[in-house]
Design an enzyme around this catalytic site. Structure first.
Site, mmCIF file in Angstrom:
data_model
loop_
_atom_site.group_PDB
_atom_site.id
_atom_site.type_symbol
_atom_site.label_atom_id
_atom_site.label_comp_id
_atom_site.label_asym_id
_atom_site.label_seq_id
_atom_site.Cartn_x
_atom_site.Cartn_y
_atom_site.Cartn_z
ATOM 1 N N CYS A 192 -10.116 -27.687 -5.719
ATOM 2 C CA CYS A 192 -11.115 -26.578 -4.963
ATOM 3 C C CYS A 192 -11.123 -25.211 -5.259
ATOM 4 O O CYS A 192 -10.254 -25.238 -5.672
ATOM 5 C CB CYS A 192 -10.945 -27.070 -3.589
ATOM 6 S SG CYS A 192 -10.962 -28.700 -3.072
ATOM 7 N N CYS B 211 -7.984 -22.508 -3.617
ATOM 8 C CA CYS B 211 -7.565 -22.947 -3.477
ATOM 9 C C CYS B 211 -6.407 -22.453 -4.378
ATOM 10 O O CYS B 211 -5.858 -22.774 -5.364
ATOM 11 C CB CYS B 211 -7.604 -24.049 -2.939
ATOM 12 S SG CYS B 211 -5.434 -24.861 -2.166
ATOM 13 N N CYS C 173 -0.848 -27.121 14.086
ATOM 14 C CA CYS C 173 -1.285 -27.669 12.817
ATOM 15 C C CYS C 173 -0.805 -27.735 11.600
ATOM 16 O O CYS C 173 0.045 -26.783 10.908
ATOM 17 C CB CYS C 173 -2.852 -27.078 12.442
ATOM 18 S SG CYS C 173 -4.136 -27.872 11.289
ATOM 19 N N CYS D 153 -2.590 -31.006 15.272
ATOM 20 C CA CYS D 153 -3.742 -31.347 14.139
ATOM 21 C C CYS D 153 -3.158 -31.349 13.149
ATOM 22 O O CYS D 153 -1.737 -31.032 13.170
ATOM 23 C CB CYS D 153 -4.096 -30.257 14.565
ATOM 24 S SG CYS D 153 -5.989 -30.536 13.336
ATOM 25 N N ARG E 245 -13.761 -21.581 15.395
ATOM 26 C CA ARG E 245 -12.265 -21.201 15.025
ATOM 27 C C ARG E 245 -12.455 -19.816 14.048
ATOM 28 O O ARG E 245 -13.127 -20.211 12.928
ATOM 29 C CB ARG E 245 -11.333 -21.879 14.747
ATOM 30 C CG ARG E 245 -10.263 -21.062 14.603
ATOM 31 C CD ARG E 245 -9.431 -22.329 13.726
ATOM 32 N NE ARG E 245 -8.881 -22.875 15.405
ATOM 33 C CZ ARG E 245 -8.842 -24.313 15.526
ATOM 34 N NH1 ARG E 245 -8.519 -25.192 13.766
ATOM 35 N NH2 ARG E 245 -8.817 -25.371 16.218
HETATM 36 N N1 SAM Z 1 -5.610 -29.976 1.547
HETATM 37 C C1 SAM Z 1 -6.134 -30.672 2.521
HETATM 38 C C2 SAM Z 1 -7.469 -30.610 2.226
HETATM 39 O O1 SAM Z 1 -8.214 -30.034 1.287
HETATM 40 O O2 SAM Z 1 -7.863 -31.282 3.632
HETATM 41 C C3 SAM Z 1 -5.641 -29.293 3.466
HETATM 42 C C4 SAM Z 1 -5.799 -28.529 3.210
HETATM 43 S S1 SAM Z 1 -6.802 -27.055 2.562
HETATM 44 C C5 SAM Z 1 -6.243 -26.200 2.593
HETATM 45 C C6 SAM Z 1 -7.745 -27.101 4.401
HETATM 46 C C7 SAM Z 1 -8.327 -25.755 4.425
HETATM 47 O O3 SAM Z 1 -8.319 -24.369 3.637
HETATM 48 C C8 SAM Z 1 -9.790 -25.904 2.790
HETATM 49 O O4 SAM Z 1 -10.924 -27.589 2.997
HETATM 50 C C9 SAM Z 1 -10.225 -24.866 2.765
HETATM 51 O O5 SAM Z 1 -11.900 -25.148 3.896
HETATM 52 C C10 SAM Z 1 -9.441 -23.357 3.136
HETATM 53 N N2 SAM Z 1 -8.915 -22.872 2.748
HETATM 54 C C11 SAM Z 1 -8.089 -23.058 1.516
HETATM 55 N N3 SAM Z 1 -8.257 -22.042 0.869
HETATM 56 C C12 SAM Z 1 -8.898 -21.203 1.203
HETATM 57 C C13 SAM Z 1 -9.176 -19.952 0.742
HETATM 58 N N4 SAM Z 1 -8.680 -19.268 -0.060
HETATM 59 N N5 SAM Z 1 -10.540 -18.940 1.866
HETATM 60 C C14 SAM Z 1 -10.414 -19.619 2.633
HETATM 61 N N6 SAM Z 1 -10.258 -20.709 3.110
HETATM 62 C C15 SAM Z 1 -9.455 -21.874 2.323
HETATM 63 C C1 DTB Z 2 -8.891 -24.118 7.739
HETATM 64 O O1 DTB Z 2 -10.712 -24.402 8.009
HETATM 65 N N1 DTB Z 2 -8.081 -23.601 7.246
HETATM 66 C C2 DTB Z 2 -6.891 -23.374 7.386
HETATM 67 C C3 DTB Z 2 -6.538 -25.052 7.985
HETATM 68 N N2 DTB Z 2 -7.772 -25.014 8.426
HETATM 69 C C4 DTB Z 2 -5.960 -26.099 7.214
HETATM 70 C C5 DTB Z 2 -6.623 -22.936 6.423
HETATM 71 C C6 DTB Z 2 -6.985 -21.863 5.899
HETATM 72 C C7 DTB Z 2 -5.810 -21.781 4.114
HETATM 73 C C8 DTB Z 2 -6.226 -20.605 3.794
HETATM 74 C C9 DTB Z 2 -5.833 -19.761 1.971
HETATM 75 C C10 DTB Z 2 -4.129 -20.138 2.418
HETATM 76 O O2 DTB Z 2 -3.156 -19.820 3.270
HETATM 77 O O3 DTB Z 2 -3.609 -20.974 1.585
HETATM 78 FE FE1 SF4 Z 3 -8.181 -28.800 -2.470
HETATM 79 FE FE2 SF4 Z 3 -6.093 -27.179 -1.801
HETATM 80 FE FE3 SF4 Z 3 -6.364 -28.699 0.239
HETATM 81 FE FE4 SF4 Z 3 -5.368 -29.292 -2.686
HETATM 82 S S1 SF4 Z 3 -4.464 -28.555 -0.797
HETATM 83 S S2 SF4 Z 3 -7.197 -30.978 -1.559
HETATM 84 S S3 SF4 Z 3 -6.545 -28.203 -3.786
HETATM 85 S S4 SF4 Z 3 -8.129 -27.312 -0.810
#
Ligand code: SAM
Ligand code: DTB
Ligand code: SF4
Length: 339
Positions: free
Chosen positions: A74, A77, A114, A145, A277
């Site tokens: 991603c 991320c 969550c 959650c 949210r």
């Molecule tokens: N690994 C799991 C997944 O991807 O479904 C759960 C955690 S993941 C960090 C959850 C969400 O956080 C992602 O789908 C994304 O929408 C959001 N997210 C992650 N990094 C972000 C960033 N740098 N800025 C904004 N949203 C972010």
């Molecule tokens: C969502 O949509 N935003 C949250 C939660 N679901 C899990 C995560 C935001 C993560 C932002 C980047 C980080 O802090 O790593």
């Molecule tokens: Fe994608 Fe980050 Fe979730 Fe891994 S933790 S699946 S890289 S959003």
């Protein structure tokens, strides 16, 4: 395209069900985005007041129960192992650590806890460990959650049996922009997990990220996908991209903040019953833009000094902001009713 005076969705009827859900066309959603700003805000307020007459704001606290080292790609991320960010990979937290954080969240006035894990998908033994966490958090009287990546139907059922109220799994963006950001799993994989969550009888928390370089048209298509899920999600996290050094989106050009506010307003109008949210990126948005987002119908925030790996406004600053805006929290409204 000119704004149509009446932008009302068609109605879809789920087979063998009497419940009806609106279908939003891309044209209708685009027309909402194109309304004069004050008109869009007015319509969003009308919807918000009709569906949430109390006007309260829900507080959800996040905890990263397993950080970093994720095999996915991603592009936003910081937890993806393949990008060189400051995030250090950790193993799954112990039950006690999770419950301590949940108790602190409850004491600070949070409604929902969550738990997020940097997994592509959990193993069955991980699900068992998270199930114990869910039971413990539920016993504290918090809504639960979890966001653990893709789920098999049996895993969704196991989480539900442990008492999980919501599962967060984001579509993140429109289907056509998606491959620009993520290649290691498909849009359909995400839709499948959402279906497994629904089939298990849990509520769905599903949203995405705005400001990743997608076009207005792609934001329209993204909101249409969410709003046309049948039923649409109960919780819709709208994240503003937090650009993190080392990720492919680190240098992404900043989105016009009014476009972000418009997106919140369109989410409110098209998913009237959902908690919309205002999620990641609030530190960067500042007070005035956040106030506009609440005006546009956002009625939930992530509350606590940390998101998963990036920062969030301090809890005290958030309480002050809500007080300054005269916004009540869901918890304080409940307390008033009980008095
Ligand atoms: N690994 C799991 C997944 O991807 O479904 C759960 C955690 S993941 C960090 C959850 C969400 O956080 C992602 O789908 C994304 O929408 C959001 N997210 C992650 N990094 C972000 C960033 N740098 N800025 C904004 N949203 C972010
Ligand atoms: C969502 O949509 N935003 C949250 C939660 N679901 C899990 C995560 C935001 C993560 C932002 C980047 C980080 O802090 O790593
Ligand atoms: Fe994608 Fe980050 Fe979730 Fe891994 S933790 S699946 S890289 S959003």
């Amino acid at each position: 395209m000119s704004a149509s005076p009446s932008i009302s969705p068609l109605v879809q009827v789920k087979p063998s069900s009497t419940t009806t859900y609106p279908i939003w066309t891309l044209e209708q959603i685009a027309a909402l985005f194109e309304l004069p700003f004050h008109e869009l805000m007015f319509r969003a307020q009308e919807t918000h007041r009709q569906y949430f007459p109390g006007g309260d704001v829900e507080l959800a606290t996040l905890l990263s129960i397993k950080t970093g080292g994720c095999p996915e790609d991603c592009g936003y991320c910081p937890q993806a192992a393949r990008y060189h960010t400051d995030v250090k990979a950790t193993k799954l937290l112990d039950l006690d650590e999770v419950l301590e954080a949940a108790r602190a969240a409850k004491a600070a006035g949070s409604n929902r806890f969550c738990m997020g894990a940097a997994w592509r998908e959990p193993k069955d033994r991980d699900v068992e460990k998270v199930a114990a966490m869910i039971r413990g958090v539920k016993e504290l009287g918090l809504e639960t959650c979890a966001t653990l990546g893709m789920l098999e139907p049996s895993q969704a059922k196991a989480l539900r049996d442990a008492g999980l109220d919501f599962y967060n799994h984001n579509l993140d963006t429109s289907e056509d922009f998606y491959p620009n950001v993520i290649q290691t799993r498909s849009y359909q994989d995400r839709l499948d997990t959402l279906q497994h969550v629904r089939d298990a009888g849990m509520s769905v928390c599903c949203g995405g990220i705005i400001g990743m370089g997608e076009s207005r048209e792609q934001r329209v298509a993204f909101i249409a996908r969410l709003a046309n899920l049948n039923p649409y999600p109960e919780s819709v996290p709208i994240n503003h991209l937090v650009p993190v050094a080392g990720t492919p989106l680190a240098d992404q050009a900043k989105l016009d903040p009014l476009e972000f506010v418009r997106t919140i307003a369109v989410a409110r109008i098209t998913m009237p019953n959902a908690r919309v949210r205002l999620s990641a990126g609030r530190q960067e948005l500042g007070k005035a833009v956040q106030a506009m987002c609440f005006q546009a119908g956002a009625n939930s925030i992530f509350y606590g000094d940390q998101l998963l790996t990036t920062g969030n406004p301090e809890a005290l600053a958030d309480r002050q902001l809500l007080a300054e805006l005269g916004l009540k929290t869901k918890e304080s409204c409940k307390a008033e009713v009980q008095v």
